[in-house]
Design a protein around this motif. Sequence first.
Motif, PDB file in Angstrom:
ATOM      1  N   GLN A   1       0.815  -1.203   0.000  1.00 47.38           N
ATOM      2  CA  GLN A   1       0.000   0.000   0.000  1.00 47.38           C
ATOM      3  C   GLN A   1       0.860   1.269   0.000  1.00 47.38           C
ATOM      4  O   GLN A   1       2.033   1.253   0.361  1.00 47.38           O
ATOM      5  CB  GLN A   1      -0.907   0.007   1.229  1.00 47.38           C
TER       6      GLN A   1
ATOM      7  N   ARG B   1     -10.010   0.962  -4.690  1.00 52.24           N
ATOM      8  CA  ARG B   1      -8.767   1.670  -4.392  1.00 52.24           C
ATOM      9  C   ARG B   1      -8.891   3.107  -4.874  1.00 52.24           C
ATOM     10  O   ARG B   1      -9.797   3.438  -5.651  1.00 52.24           O
ATOM     11  CB  ARG B   1      -7.590   0.944  -5.032  1.00 52.24           C
TER      12      ARG B   1
ATOM     13  N   ARG C   1      -3.971   3.826  -2.720  1.00 52.75           N
ATOM     14  CA  ARG C   1      -4.296   3.230  -1.426  1.00 52.75           C
ATOM     15  C   ARG C   1      -5.585   2.414  -1.559  1.00 52.75           C
ATOM     16  O   ARG C   1      -6.364   2.632  -2.481  1.00 52.75           O
ATOM     17  CB  ARG C   1      -4.500   4.309  -0.363  1.00 52.75           C
TER      18      ARG C   1
END
Length: 253
Positions: A36, A71, A80
């Motif tokens: 991430q 995302r 992210r």
Amino acid sequence: MPFFSILVVLATVTSLVTGSYLELVAGNLTITESVQNVPATLSGLNNITSICFSGDGNFLFIADSGNFKVRFVDPASIIRTYIGTGQQSDAGIDDGYVSVNFDGVYSVFEYNSDLYVSSGNYFIWKFDRYKLNKVLRIAGATPATRGYGGDGGPALSAILNQPRGIYRGFGGLYFADYGNNRIRLIDLETDVITTVAGNGIAAFSGDGGPATSASLSKPTSVWIDSDILRIQVIIVFECLIYHPILFKHCFLV
């Protein structure tokens, strides 16, 4: 490479900046999700099915269906996870934020800081970022049942069949009930679900007559143009998405 009217061609997201060249904004042509909080162009994406911007234009939401997540790319081009654990499940349990499991993610649509998501074969979800900070299932009965039913009653008791494109607009939340060959509407004031177009028969017929008597064949997208409901069936390739940033809001696949 084919271009459609909304330039959809399906592991990277690319923006059309001036009309003369393309700029890569997310994806690295692999399907493996990276760690991430890395630059979006270093992260793998798996079967992108929909993208949309936040209302202020600062965030790009991505339906990363094959990784079972929603995302987002922030203004610093960092990607992210927004919603989803990455674990596949069709249980329809709305017990939290990132902890929700999806059975695929097929459409995302942001409206007034709320993000609406259609997933798998059965459900539509809403993430209320500023009020409850929680993902809520707003349509689709549990235990998960694939089929057609529930018109005139609560959306949470309705039976859906592969919900796809969604649009929050005049009258509530519209979605393409792909497997039922219908367009359905959730009244967000009453939570009642109805069919607004399609008779369930996969065919083409009914122009000039009532929308609910017409035949549709696997509708994939729906949106409101002024006060006109538009329905789209398009072909997608599980390879690339091209996104023209001169269009601000959402593209539904």
